[in-house]
Design a protein around this motif. Structure first.
Motif, PDB file in Angstrom:
ATOM      1  N   PHE A  28      68.271  47.548   8.736  1.00 32.12           N
ATOM      2  CA  PHE A  28      67.804  45.936   8.845  1.00 32.12           C
ATOM      3  C   PHE A  28      68.674  45.081   7.772  1.00 32.12           C
ATOM      4  N   PRO A  29      69.026  44.012   8.373  1.00 32.47           N
ATOM      5  CA  PRO A  29      69.711  43.270   7.272  1.00 32.47           C
ATOM      6  C   PRO A  29      68.995  42.645   6.303  1.00 32.47           C
ATOM      7  N   SER A  30      69.077  42.373   5.128  1.00 31.85           N
ATOM      8  CA  SER A  30      68.386  41.829   3.902  1.00 31.85           C
ATOM      9  C   SER A  30      69.043  40.819   3.407  1.00 31.85           C
ATOM     10  N   PRO A  31      69.341  39.647   4.109  1.00 31.96           N
ATOM     11  CA  PRO A  31      69.694  38.072   3.448  1.00 31.96           C
ATOM     12  C   PRO A  31      69.064  37.656   2.288  1.00 31.96           C
ATOM     13  N   SER A  72      70.852  38.567  12.849  1.00 33.46           N
ATOM     14  CA  SER A  72      71.138  38.275  11.494  1.00 33.46           C
ATOM     15  C   SER A  72      72.431  39.372  11.176  1.00 33.46           C
ATOM     16  N   MET A  73      73.444  38.847  10.609  1.00 32.27           N
ATOM     17  CA  MET A  73      74.452  39.900   9.959  1.00 32.27           C
ATOM     18  C   MET A  73      75.049  40.549  11.165  1.00 32.27           C
ATOM     19  N   VAL A 111      73.213  35.440  -0.156  1.00 33.78           N
ATOM     20  CA  VAL A 111      73.892  35.932   0.825  1.00 33.78           C
ATOM     21  C   VAL A 111      73.297  35.668   2.058  1.00 33.78           C
ATOM     22  N   THR A 112      73.854  34.788   3.077  1.00 36.08           N
ATOM     23  CA  THR A 112      73.412  34.293   4.320  1.00 36.08           C
ATOM     24  C   THR A 112      73.514  35.186   5.481  1.00 36.08           C
ATOM     25  N   PRO A 113      72.739  34.961   6.281  1.00 35.61           N
ATOM     26  CA  PRO A 113      72.496  35.905   7.336  1.00 35.61           C
ATOM     27  C   PRO A 113      73.775  35.577   8.636  1.00 35.61           C
ATOM     28  N   TYR A 114      74.751  34.780   8.380  1.00 34.34           N
ATOM     29  CA  TYR A 114      75.536  34.465   9.383  1.00 34.34           C
ATOM     30  C   TYR A 114      77.121  35.525   9.418  1.00 34.34           C
ATOM     31  N   TYR A 115      77.103  36.501   8.410  1.00 31.55           N
ATOM     32  CA  TYR A 115      78.174  36.971   8.476  1.00 31.55           C
ATOM     33  C   TYR A 115      77.857  38.837   8.266  1.00 31.55           C
ATOM     34  N   MET A 171      73.570  41.689  13.795  1.00 30.23           N
ATOM     35  CA  MET A 171      72.981  42.559  14.393  1.00 30.23           C
ATOM     36  C   MET A 171      71.760  41.872  14.880  1.00 30.23           C
ATOM     37  N   ALA A 199      74.227  44.653   2.425  1.00 29.71           N
ATOM     38  CA  ALA A 199      72.878  43.805   2.002  1.00 29.71           C
ATOM     39  C   ALA A 199      71.783  44.474   3.033  1.00 29.71           C
ATOM     40  N   ILE A 215      67.788  42.098  16.444  1.00 24.77           N
ATOM     41  CA  ILE A 215      66.745  42.984  16.169  1.00 24.77           C
ATOM     42  C   ILE A 215      65.554  42.204  16.974  1.00 24.77           C
ATOM     43  N   MET A 218      62.551  39.709   9.044  1.00 23.04           N
ATOM     44  CA  MET A 218      63.854  39.093   8.536  1.00 23.04           C
ATOM     45  C   MET A 218      64.383  37.927   8.612  1.00 23.04           C
ATOM     46  N   PRO A 226      77.081  42.294   6.795  1.00 28.61           N
ATOM     47  CA  PRO A 226      76.064  42.561   5.831  1.00 28.61           C
ATOM     48  C   PRO A 226      76.783  43.162   4.675  1.00 28.61           C
TER      49      PRO A 226
END
Lengths: 70, 448
Positions: B348-351, A34-35, B377-381, A37, B341, A39, A8, B383
Motif C-alpha cells: 500500500f502507498p505510504s505518502p 493514492s500513488m 512525498v505526495t499521493p499524486y504521483y 493505486m 514509498a 484501494i 492511507m 510511489p
C-alpha cells in the motif's frame, strides 16, 4: 456506532454507498486513490450508513473518518 | 547540439536528464506542479515553470500548457522522460508542428507500439516470436471465456493500451475471468482512454528480459545488451539487473537480433526497449516495446559505459550514431533496486514527510533520487522515490555490494520497500538467478 477511517492518505476516487444504505462487514464503502493505486476501504462491521464524511474528489489523510456506520 | 531542452517530467528522471544536459552545456527548462514546488528537479534546472495543480491531468499531462511553456522559453527540444507524455502521439505530433524536436521516436512508431494488439501483429509479420493469443480485440466476457476454454486456464488478460501493470491480470476460471474482464477494461478505459482487451497464453516460469536499442535517423540500429527485470510486484518492476543471469550467449545473440529486426520493421529512431518473456528452456516471446527511456536504463549505462540520455540527444539532433555494435561489450554486472514509498508487505502507498535521508556512498554506487530530507512525498504521483544502482565485477559481487548498500540506506518518516529489497537480495533463489516473474510471490510473500 462504528467509525470507518482511511488507512492511507489519498484522494477519494469513488463513494460506493449512500447515506442510509445497509452494508455488511467487508462491503466496499469508498475507493481511495493514492500513488496511482486504487484501494477499496471496506466496512469492518455491518450496519447502516449514518453519515458519509467525504465526497468524491476529496483528499483524506491516514486516520481521517470516512463514514459513520451504526 | 540543441541549445535548450525542456524536460516534461518530474522526480528522479527529470534530474537525470538535467544532469546530462548540464554536462553538454544545454540550457535546461523544468516544469512542475503546485505539489512539486520544493522538488530537487525544480531547483537544478536553469529555469523552472509552474504548469498547474498537483494532479497529473492538470499539470504534467496538460499538453497545451507544456507546449505553451516550451514556446515561451524557446525550447529547441522536449525530453519526455518515461511515463506521463512520453508515449503520447498527440503530444509528439503537436510539438513537431510547433517546430520543436521531440526526443524520442516519431509518432508513427509510438502509435504502432502503443497498441499491444497492433504491436503483436507487426512483430509477428517481422518474424519476431509472439506469445500465443488472440489476434484481435475481445468484445466481451463471454467471448473471453470461449477463447480461454480453447487454450486452457490460466490465461493472461490484457488491456491493449495498458501499461505499468494496469489492466492486466492472470485468471484461472470462467468466474474470475468474468469479473476481471469488466474491471480491467474499465481501468484501462479510465487510465489510458481505451478499454480494448485481449488474451495471451500464460508462459510458465517466465523471466522478463529486455533488449536496449539505439537507432539513429540514418538507418543504424544497435543493441546495448539485455536487462532482466523479473522481480516484480503488481506487475511493476522492483529489481532489475544487467546482464540477465538466465540467458545463454546464444540466446542473448538471438534476442538482440530479433530486437533489431523489430526496430527496423517500424523504422524506429532514438532509444527504445523490446521486452520479452523468456522461459527456462530459452524460448523467448515478444511482450511489448517501450518507445522511450526506461526507468532501469542505469544498469545498461553501468555495464556499457554509454550515457543513454546523451545518445538520445545526439540522435534526436540528427547525428549519426557514434557507437558501433563492435565497440560495445558487457563490463561487469549492475543491479538496480527501486525504492518505493510503500508498505513492504501490503504494497500500500505510504505518502508523507521524509524526516531524514541517509544514502550509502561508494564508487560502485549510483543514486538517482527524487527526494531529500524534510521533503513531502505526495499521493499524486508514482510511489518510486529513488533508484539505487550498484555495480560489481560479477553478479555475486554486485549482490554482495547491494546488500551492504541497502543496509546503509535510511529513509525516515515514511514506509519504504527497503525491507522487501533486502529479503530479495539475501535470498538463495535470487543468488542462484531463479528470478521468475513470480519471484516475490514464490520466495518472499510465501514466508510471511
Amino acid at each position: 456506532m462504528n467509525q470507518l477511517v482511511a488507512n492511507m492518505a489519498g484522494n477519494v476516487w469513488k463513494v460506493v454507498v449512500s447515506e442510509g444504505d445497509q452494508v455488511n462487514s467487508g462491503d466496499d464503502i469508498v475507493i481511495l486513490e493514492s500513488m496511482k493505486m486504487e484501494i477499496p476501504i471496506a466496512a469492518e462491521a455491518g450496519g447502516s450508513i449514518k453519515e458519509l464524511k467525504v465526497n468524491e474528489g476529496d483528499f483524506v489523510n491516514e486516520g481521517d473518518v470516512i463514514a459513520i456506520i451504526e | 547540439m540543441f541549445k535548450s531542452v525542456l524536460i516534461a517530467n518530474r522526480g528522479e528522471i527529470a534530474r537525470r536528464i538535467i544532469k546530462t544536459c548540464k554536462r553538454l552545456n544545454i540550457r535546461t527548462i523544468a516544469v512542475y506542479s503546485e505539489a512539486d514546488q520544493d522538488s530537487p528537479h525544480v531547483h537544478e534546472a536553469d529555469e523552472a515553470h509552474l504548469i498547474g495543480p498537483p494532479r497529473v491531468s492538470d499539470s504534467y499531462l496538460n499538453v497545451d500548457k507544456v507546449i505553451e511553456v516550451a514556446k515561451e522559453t524557446k525550447a529547441e527540444a522536449i525530453h519526455p522522460g518515461y511515463g506521463l507524455l512520453s508515449e503520447n502521439t498527440d503530444f509528439s505530433k503537436r510539438i513537431q508542428d510547433e517546430g520543436i524536436t521531440f526526443i524520442g521516436p516519431d509518432p508513427y512508431a509510438i502509435e504502432q507500439m502503443g497498441s499491444k494488439l497492433t504491436a503483436r501483429k507487426t512483430m509477428d509479420q517481422a518474424g519476431v516470436p509472439i506469445i500465443p493469443g488472440t489476434q484481435d480485440a475481445i468484445a466481451n466476457a463471454e467471448e473471453a471465456i470461449d477463447y480461454a476454454n480453447k487454450i486452457g486456464y490460466p490465461v493472461m488478460l490484457k488491456a491493449s493500451h495498458g501499461g505499468g501493470g494496469i489492466g492486466m491480470q492472470i485468471v484461472n476460471s470462467d468466474e474470475e475471468l468474468t469479473k476481471a474482464f469488466e474491471s480491467n477494461a474499465r481501468r484501462a478505459e479510465q487510465f489510458f482512454g481505451n478499454g480494448t482487451m485481449f488474451i495471451e497464453k500464460v508462459i510458465e516460469h517466465a523471466h522478463h528480459v529486455e533488449i536496449q536499442l539505439l537507432a539513429d535517423h540514418h538507418g543504424n540500429v544497435i543493441h546495448l545488451f539485455d536487462r532482466e527485470c523479473s522481480v516484480q510486484r503488481r506487475h511493476q518492476k522492483v529489481i532489475e539487473e544487467a546482464p540477465s543471469p538466465l540467458l545463454t550467449e546464444e540466446t542473448r545473440e538471438r534476442m538482440a537480433d530479433a530486437a533489431i529486426k523489430a526496430a527496423k520493421a517500424i523504422d524506429y529512431k532514438n532509444a527504445g526497449t523490446i521486452e520479452f518473456l523468456v522461459d527456462e528452456d530459452q524460448n523467448f516471446y515478444f511482450l511489448e516495446m517501450n518507445t522511450r527511456l526506461q526507468v532501469e536504463h542505469p544498469v545498461t549505462e553501468k555495464i556499457t559505459g554509454v550515457d543513454l540520455v546523451e545518445q538520445q540527444l545526439n540522435v534526436a539532433y540528427g547525428k549519426v550514431l557514434s557507437i558501433k555494435q563492435e565497440d560495445l561489450m558487457i563490463n561487469g554486472h549492475s543491479i538496480e533496486a527501486r525504492i518505493y514509498a510503500e508498505d513492504p508487505k501490503t504494497f500500500f502507498p505510504s505518502p508523507g514527510t521524509i524526516t531524514d535521508l541517509k544514502l550509502p556512498e561508494g564508487d560502485h554506487i549510483r543514486h538517482d533520487v527524487a527526494v531529500k530530507a524534510n521533503y513531502q512525498v505526495t499521493p499524486y504521483y508514482d510511489p518510486m522515490i529513488a533508484k539505487l544502482i550498484v555495480t560489481g565485477d560479477t553478479r555475486l559481487d554486485a549482490i554482495e555490494k547491494m546488500k551492504d548498500a541497502l543496509d546503509g540506506y535510511h529513509v525516515e518518516g515514511i514506509k519504504t520497500n527497503i525491507p522487501l529489497l533486502k529479503d530479495v537480495v539475501v535470498s538463495e533463489a535470487f543468488k542462484e538467478g531463479h528470478t521468475r516473474t513470480s519471484f516475490i510471490q514464490d520466495h518472499i510473500l510465501i514466508n510471511q
